[in-house]
Scaffold this active site. Structure first.
Site, mmCIF file in Angstrom:
data_model
loop_
_atom_site.group_PDB
_atom_site.id
_atom_site.type_symbol
_atom_site.label_atom_id
_atom_site.label_comp_id
_atom_site.label_asym_id
_atom_site.label_seq_id
_atom_site.Cartn_x
_atom_site.Cartn_y
_atom_site.Cartn_z
ATOM 1 C CG HIS A 1 -0.269 -0.141 2.513
ATOM 2 N ND1 HIS A 1 0.147 -1.355 2.991
ATOM 3 C CD2 HIS A 1 0.121 0.766 3.439
ATOM 4 C CE1 HIS A 1 0.740 -1.197 4.157
ATOM 5 N NE2 HIS A 1 0.752 0.094 4.454
ATOM 6 C CG HIS B 1 1.222 5.335 4.127
ATOM 7 N ND1 HIS B 1 0.552 5.263 5.324
ATOM 8 C CD2 HIS B 1 1.910 4.176 4.016
ATOM 9 C CE1 HIS B 1 0.830 4.114 5.920
ATOM 10 N NE2 HIS B 1 1.653 3.431 5.142
HETATM 11 P P1 AMP Z 1 2.400 0.274 7.198
HETATM 12 O O1 AMP Z 1 2.205 -1.187 7.007
HETATM 13 O O2 AMP Z 1 3.464 0.580 8.196
HETATM 14 O O3 AMP Z 1 2.625 1.037 5.932
HETATM 15 O O4 AMP Z 1 1.119 0.883 7.865
HETATM 16 C C1 AMP Z 1 -0.168 0.374 7.764
HETATM 17 C C2 AMP Z 1 -1.100 1.526 7.902
HETATM 18 O O5 AMP Z 1 -2.414 1.022 7.918
HETATM 19 C C3 AMP Z 1 -0.925 2.369 9.163
HETATM 20 O O6 AMP Z 1 -0.765 3.727 8.799
HETATM 21 C C4 AMP Z 1 -2.225 2.123 9.936
HETATM 22 O O7 AMP Z 1 -2.631 3.286 10.603
HETATM 23 C C5 AMP Z 1 -3.177 1.724 8.850
HETATM 24 N N1 AMP Z 1 -4.248 0.817 9.246
HETATM 25 C C6 AMP Z 1 -4.173 -0.259 10.059
HETATM 26 N N2 AMP Z 1 -5.364 -0.896 10.125
HETATM 27 C C7 AMP Z 1 -6.208 -0.198 9.323
HETATM 28 C C8 AMP Z 1 -7.573 -0.350 8.953
HETATM 29 N N3 AMP Z 1 -8.329 -1.349 9.450
HETATM 30 N N4 AMP Z 1 -8.125 0.541 8.113
HETATM 31 C C9 AMP Z 1 -7.377 1.564 7.608
HETATM 32 N N5 AMP Z 1 -6.080 1.762 7.907
HETATM 33 C C10 AMP Z 1 -5.500 0.898 8.764
#
Ligand code: AMP
Length: 138
Positions: free
Chosen positions: A102, A104
């Site tokens: 994903h 950001h």
């Molecule tokens: P990363 O894997 O470090 O890039 O981060 C995962 C991102 O997903 C973080 O910014 C979390 O705040 C976000 N996150 C975790 N669970 C959810 C969810 N159920 N819905 C939306 N965002 C999420």
């Protein structure tokens, strides 16, 4: 490291868990980050399964990047942010917590420091309103 299909974003993509959806097409789902680092923090989640950038299919990546740009522009327009960060983490030591690729889009507002990565949960009504506003600018 292999892809684990039981990760939370795979469940959201399958509709097994809810999200604040901004946009969905055949290639990707765009949703609000529920633990935002700033107002309007948005995630672009490709439907093609990969753990992160390292195992992603190059063709799927190149098909995705125009959407990343569209979302960046829509987030900027909807939030009036002064700038944006495009962030993507690969493996836990680098800060990755969800092991489905994903991107950001993190709005930056002059004079306001960003919150912690995956910090406090945002208000659902505020996230829903932001998702609508960003969708309207896509
Ligand atoms: P990363 O894997 O470090 O890039 O981060 C995962 C991102 O997903 C973080 O910014 C979390 O705040 C976000 N996150 C975790 N669970 C959810 C969810 N159920 N819905 C939306 N965002 C999420």
């Amino acid at each position: 490291m292999t892809y684990d299909p039981s990760n939370i974003f795979a469940k959201i993509l399958k509709g097994e868990l809810p999200c604040h959806k901004v946009h969905e097409d055949d290639k990707a789902l765009v949703m609000m980050d529920i633990f935002p680092q700033s107002r309007g923090h948005t995630l672009i989640v490709p439907k093609a399964a990969s753990r992160n950038l390292l195992d992603a299919d190059p063709e799927a990546l190149s098909a995705l990047m125009p959407l990343v740009q569209r979302v960046a522009k829509a987030v900027k327009a909807a939030t009036n942010a002064d700038g944006l960060r495009l962030v993507q983490f690969n493996e836990a030591p680098a800060g990755q917590t969800v092991f489905h690729l994903h991107f950001h889009i993190i709005p930056v507002y002059e004079g306001t420091p960003l919150g912690a990565h995956a910090g406090g949960k945002a208000d659902d009504a505020e996230l829903a309103a932001l998702a609508r506003d960003i969708a309207a600018h896509l």
